[in-house]
Scaffold this motif. Structure first.
Motif, PDB file in Angstrom:
ATOM      1  N   PRO A   1      -6.952 -13.548  -5.584  1.00  0.00           N
ATOM      2  CA  PRO A   1      -7.258 -12.641  -4.476  1.00  0.00           C
ATOM      3  C   PRO A   1      -6.825 -11.213  -4.796  1.00  0.00           C
ATOM      4  O   PRO A   1      -5.766 -10.989  -5.370  1.00  0.00           O
ATOM      5  CB  PRO A   1      -6.461 -13.208  -3.294  1.00  0.00           C
ATOM      6  CG  PRO A   1      -5.449 -14.121  -3.902  1.00  0.00           C
ATOM      7  CD  PRO A   1      -5.975 -14.559  -5.230  1.00  0.00           C
ATOM      8  N   VAL A   2      -7.719 -10.271  -4.431  1.00  0.00           N
ATOM      9  CA  VAL A   2      -7.441  -8.863  -4.698  1.00  0.00           C
ATOM     10  C   VAL A   2      -6.701  -8.275  -3.502  1.00  0.00           C
ATOM     11  O   VAL A   2      -7.135  -8.409  -2.361  1.00  0.00           O
ATOM     12  CB  VAL A   2      -8.760  -8.087  -4.928  1.00  0.00           C
ATOM     13  CG1 VAL A   2      -8.489  -6.611  -5.125  1.00  0.00           C
ATOM     14  CG2 VAL A   2      -9.502  -8.672  -6.099  1.00  0.00           C
ATOM     15  N   GLU A   3      -5.601  -7.630  -3.757  1.00  0.00           N
ATOM     16  CA  GLU A   3      -4.880  -6.961  -2.677  1.00  0.00           C
ATOM     17  C   GLU A   3      -5.548  -5.623  -2.427  1.00  0.00           C
ATOM     18  O   GLU A   3      -5.694  -4.806  -3.324  1.00  0.00           O
ATOM     19  CB  GLU A   3      -3.416  -6.762  -3.066  1.00  0.00           C
ATOM     20  CG  GLU A   3      -2.644  -8.062  -3.061  1.00  0.00           C
ATOM     21  CD  GLU A   3      -1.154  -7.819  -3.197  1.00  0.00           C
ATOM     22  OE1 GLU A   3      -0.673  -6.761  -2.757  1.00  0.00           O
ATOM     23  OE2 GLU A   3      -0.494  -8.701  -3.757  1.00  0.00           O
ATOM     24  N   ARG A   4      -5.973  -5.416  -1.181  1.00  0.00           N
ATOM     25  CA  ARG A   4      -6.659  -4.175  -0.835  1.00  0.00           C
ATOM     26  C   ARG A   4      -5.649  -3.061  -0.629  1.00  0.00           C
ATOM     27  O   ARG A   4      -4.628  -3.250   0.002  1.00  0.00           O
ATOM     28  CB  ARG A   4      -7.480  -4.375   0.420  1.00  0.00           C
ATOM     29  CG  ARG A   4      -8.520  -5.455   0.229  1.00  0.00           C
ATOM     30  CD  ARG A   4      -9.660  -5.225   1.185  1.00  0.00           C
ATOM     31  NE  ARG A   4     -10.659  -6.269   1.042  1.00  0.00           N
ATOM     32  CZ  ARG A   4     -11.687  -6.206   0.237  1.00  0.00           C
ATOM     33  NH1 ARG A   4     -11.872  -5.160  -0.510  1.00  0.00           N
ATOM     34  NH2 ARG A   4     -12.551  -7.187   0.164  1.00  0.00           N
ATOM     35  N   ASP A   5      -6.005  -1.906  -1.158  1.00  0.00           N
ATOM     36  CA  ASP A   5      -5.127  -0.747  -1.037  1.00  0.00           C
ATOM     37  C   ASP A   5      -5.312  -0.145   0.354  1.00  0.00           C
ATOM     38  O   ASP A   5      -6.425   0.132   0.790  1.00  0.00           O
ATOM     39  CB  ASP A   5      -5.494   0.281  -2.114  1.00  0.00           C
ATOM     40  CG  ASP A   5      -4.446   1.349  -2.267  1.00  0.00           C
ATOM     41  OD1 ASP A   5      -3.399   1.244  -1.597  1.00  0.00           O
ATOM     42  OD2 ASP A   5      -4.677   2.280  -3.051  1.00  0.00           O
ATOM     43  N   ARG A   6      -4.232   0.054   1.079  1.00  0.00           N
ATOM     44  CA  ARG A   6      -4.300   0.567   2.447  1.00  0.00           C
ATOM     45  C   ARG A   6      -4.292   2.094   2.502  1.00  0.00           C
ATOM     46  O   ARG A   6      -4.492   2.678   3.556  1.00  0.00           O
ATOM     47  CB  ARG A   6      -3.128   0.017   3.253  1.00  0.00           C
ATOM     48  CG  ARG A   6      -3.259  -1.470   3.486  1.00  0.00           C
ATOM     49  CD  ARG A   6      -2.214  -1.957   4.457  1.00  0.00           C
ATOM     50  NE  ARG A   6      -2.396  -3.354   4.727  1.00  0.00           N
ATOM     51  CZ  ARG A   6      -1.667  -4.320   4.207  1.00  0.00           C
ATOM     52  NH1 ARG A   6      -0.698  -4.036   3.380  1.00  0.00           N
ATOM     53  NH2 ARG A   6      -1.896  -5.575   4.513  1.00  0.00           N
ATOM     54  N   TRP A   7      -4.063   2.753   1.406  1.00  0.00           N
ATOM     55  CA  TRP A   7      -3.966   4.211   1.420  1.00  0.00           C
ATOM     56  C   TRP A   7      -5.243   4.900   1.886  1.00  0.00           C
ATOM     57  O   TRP A   7      -5.178   5.876   2.631  1.00  0.00           O
ATOM     58  CB  TRP A   7      -3.523   4.736   0.061  1.00  0.00           C
ATOM     59  CG  TRP A   7      -2.058   4.531  -0.135  1.00  0.00           C
ATOM     60  CD1 TRP A   7      -1.460   3.663  -0.992  1.00  0.00           C
ATOM     61  CD2 TRP A   7      -0.992   5.168   0.564  1.00  0.00           C
ATOM     62  NE1 TRP A   7      -0.100   3.708  -0.872  1.00  0.00           N
ATOM     63  CE2 TRP A   7       0.223   4.643   0.087  1.00  0.00           C
ATOM     64  CE3 TRP A   7      -0.943   6.125   1.565  1.00  0.00           C
ATOM     65  CZ2 TRP A   7       1.452   5.052   0.560  1.00  0.00           C
ATOM     66  CZ3 TRP A   7       0.292   6.526   2.035  1.00  0.00           C
ATOM     67  CH2 TRP A   7       1.469   5.991   1.537  1.00  0.00           C
ATOM     68  N   PRO A   8      -6.438   4.449   1.497  1.00  0.00           N
ATOM     69  CA  PRO A   8      -7.640   5.129   2.004  1.00  0.00           C
ATOM     70  C   PRO A   8      -7.753   5.059   3.533  1.00  0.00           C
ATOM     71  O   PRO A   8      -8.155   6.022   4.182  1.00  0.00           O
ATOM     72  CB  PRO A   8      -8.791   4.386   1.331  1.00  0.00           C
ATOM     73  CG  PRO A   8      -8.190   3.819   0.095  1.00  0.00           C
ATOM     74  CD  PRO A   8      -6.770   3.481   0.445  1.00  0.00           C
ATOM     75  N   VAL A   9      -7.386   3.921   4.110  1.00  0.00           N
ATOM     76  CA  VAL A   9      -7.445   3.779   5.570  1.00  0.00           C
ATOM     77  C   VAL A   9      -6.431   4.714   6.223  1.00  0.00           C
ATOM     78  O   VAL A   9      -6.743   5.424   7.194  1.00  0.00           O
ATOM     79  CB  VAL A   9      -7.187   2.309   5.981  1.00  0.00           C
ATOM     80  CG1 VAL A   9      -7.099   2.177   7.490  1.00  0.00           C
ATOM     81  CG2 VAL A   9      -8.266   1.407   5.421  1.00  0.00           C
ATOM     82  N   ILE A  10      -5.216   4.748   5.703  1.00  0.00           N
ATOM     83  CA  ILE A  10      -4.171   5.610   6.253  1.00  0.00           C
ATOM     84  C   ILE A  10      -4.573   7.075   6.107  1.00  0.00           C
ATOM     85  O   ILE A  10      -4.412   7.870   7.038  1.00  0.00           O
ATOM     86  CB  ILE A  10      -2.823   5.326   5.565  1.00  0.00           C
ATOM     87  CG1 ILE A  10      -2.339   3.924   5.950  1.00  0.00           C
ATOM     88  CG2 ILE A  10      -1.789   6.364   5.942  1.00  0.00           C
ATOM     89  CD1 ILE A  10      -1.146   3.430   5.158  1.00  0.00           C
ATOM     90  N   THR A  50      -7.578   8.299   5.988  1.00  0.00           N
ATOM     91  CA  THR A  50      -8.662   8.584   6.935  1.00  0.00           C
ATOM     92  C   THR A  50      -8.107   8.818   8.336  1.00  0.00           C
ATOM     93  O   THR A  50      -8.506   9.762   9.024  1.00  0.00           O
ATOM     94  CB  THR A  50      -9.673   7.420   6.956  1.00  0.00           C
ATOM     95  OG1 THR A  50     -10.183   7.240   5.628  1.00  0.00           O
ATOM     96  CG2 THR A  50     -10.813   7.693   7.913  1.00  0.00           C
ATOM     97  N   ILE A  51      -7.171   7.979   8.762  1.00  0.00           N
ATOM     98  CA  ILE A  51      -6.570   8.133  10.093  1.00  0.00           C
ATOM     99  C   ILE A  51      -5.829   9.462  10.193  1.00  0.00           C
ATOM    100  O   ILE A  51      -5.958  10.183  11.187  1.00  0.00           O
ATOM    101  CB  ILE A  51      -5.644   6.942  10.403  1.00  0.00           C
ATOM    102  CG1 ILE A  51      -6.480   5.673  10.572  1.00  0.00           C
ATOM    103  CG2 ILE A  51      -4.806   7.203  11.641  1.00  0.00           C
ATOM    104  CD1 ILE A  51      -5.682   4.400  10.635  1.00  0.00           C
ATOM    105  N   GLY A  59      -7.621  16.708  12.107  1.00  0.00           N
ATOM    106  CA  GLY A  59      -8.842  17.397  12.534  1.00  0.00           C
ATOM    107  C   GLY A  59      -8.881  17.614  14.034  1.00  0.00           C
ATOM    108  O   GLY A  59      -9.206  18.704  14.508  1.00  0.00           O
ATOM    109  N   VAL A  60      -8.528  16.572  14.803  1.00  0.00           N
ATOM    110  CA  VAL A  60      -8.502  16.713  16.265  1.00  0.00           C
ATOM    111  C   VAL A  60      -7.442  17.725  16.682  1.00  0.00           C
ATOM    112  O   VAL A  60      -7.664  18.552  17.568  1.00  0.00           O
ATOM    113  CB  VAL A  60      -8.269  15.329  16.926  1.00  0.00           C
ATOM    114  CG1 VAL A  60      -7.975  15.473  18.411  1.00  0.00           C
ATOM    115  CG2 VAL A  60      -9.479  14.433  16.704  1.00  0.00           C
ATOM    116  N   SER A  61      -6.270  17.668  16.033  1.00  0.00           N
ATOM    117  CA  SER A  61      -5.204  18.634  16.359  1.00  0.00           C
ATOM    118  C   SER A  61      -5.659  20.063  16.082  1.00  0.00           C
ATOM    119  O   SER A  61      -5.376  20.969  16.871  1.00  0.00           O
ATOM    120  CB  SER A  61      -3.949  18.333  15.537  1.00  0.00           C
ATOM    121  OG  SER A  61      -3.464  17.046  15.837  1.00  0.00           O
ATOM    122  N   ALA A  62      -6.364  20.261  14.978  1.00  0.00           N
ATOM    123  CA  ALA A  62      -6.860  21.603  14.650  1.00  0.00           C
ATOM    124  C   ALA A  62      -7.888  22.072  15.676  1.00  0.00           C
ATOM    125  O   ALA A  62      -7.895  23.233  16.081  1.00  0.00           O
ATOM    126  CB  ALA A  62      -7.465  21.618  13.252  1.00  0.00           C
TER     127      ALA A  62
END
Length: 197
Positions: A47-56, A58-59, A65-68
């Motif tokens: 099983p491949v462990e998915r990297d969570r950094w792209p999701v983090i 993006t959030i 962006g909303v704050s700006a």
């Protein structure tokens, strides 16, 4: 071929017939030509462990962006005035002047035999920097909402320091009898010094 012996011990050779069957040359059938070779069995991959950094990331980008968009709403509305309605609907109204009128009160007082309308309140600088305070535009309105009299009044200070709050007082001698409310706002450049009946 087999070997047999006789009584004298001599070897006798005997021939045995052999038969062979040979298939005639033929064309391969459709199934033989186009049948796919069997696939090797699929090997299970770990099983491949998915990297969570792209999701983090993006959030975080969405939050920034909303704050700006909220922090820069004055600049955005200066460039795109229709955005003021969108910000107001979202509960973040835009105040381009950076000033706010608070605690407005109006009353009629008698000075001798003359009636005087006295309007009081506060002007607050909402910015963290000095801000120019334009004159005030006041209007007396009747019960039907129509303007009965309008005038401008200077503010006590034309320049407010960061977050400064000042009290103002505007007077109108002999206000119209049919007036029921007073509307106070900041005057536009073309309204300064105006008095209308």
């Amino acid at each position: 071929m087999s070997v047999a012996g006789d009584r004298d011990g001599r070897r006798l050779w005997r021939e045995i017939s052999a038969e062979a069957e040979s298939a005639a040359n033929r064309e391969p059938s459709f199934d033989e030509m186009w049948r796919r070779a069997p696939r090797p069995p699929v090997r299970e991959l770990p099983p491949v462990e998915r990297d969570r950094w792209p999701v983090i990331a993006t959030i975080v980008a969405i939050v920034l962006g909303v704050s700006a968009l909220i922090a820069m709403r004055e600049r955005i509305v200066r460039i795109l005035p229709p955005m003021a309605t969108a910000y107001r609907l979202l509960g973040a109204p835009v105040n381009l002047a950076g000033l706010e009128l608070r605690d407005i009160r109006a009353k009629i007082v008698m000075e001798g035999a003359r009636r005087v309308l006295v309007t009081e309140g506060e002007i607050v600088n909402l910015r963290r920097e000095p801000n120019r305070a334009p004159p005030l535009a006041l209007s007396v309105r009747g019960a039907n909402g129509l303007e009965r009299y309008a005038w401008t009044a200077p503010t006590p200070k034309s320049r407010l320091e960061a977050a400064e709050k000042i009290a103002f007082r505007a007077r109108l001698a002999s206000p119209p009898d049919e007036g029921t409310e007073v509307l106070v706002r900041f005057a536009r450049a073309d309204e300064v010094g105006r008095r209308t009946r």
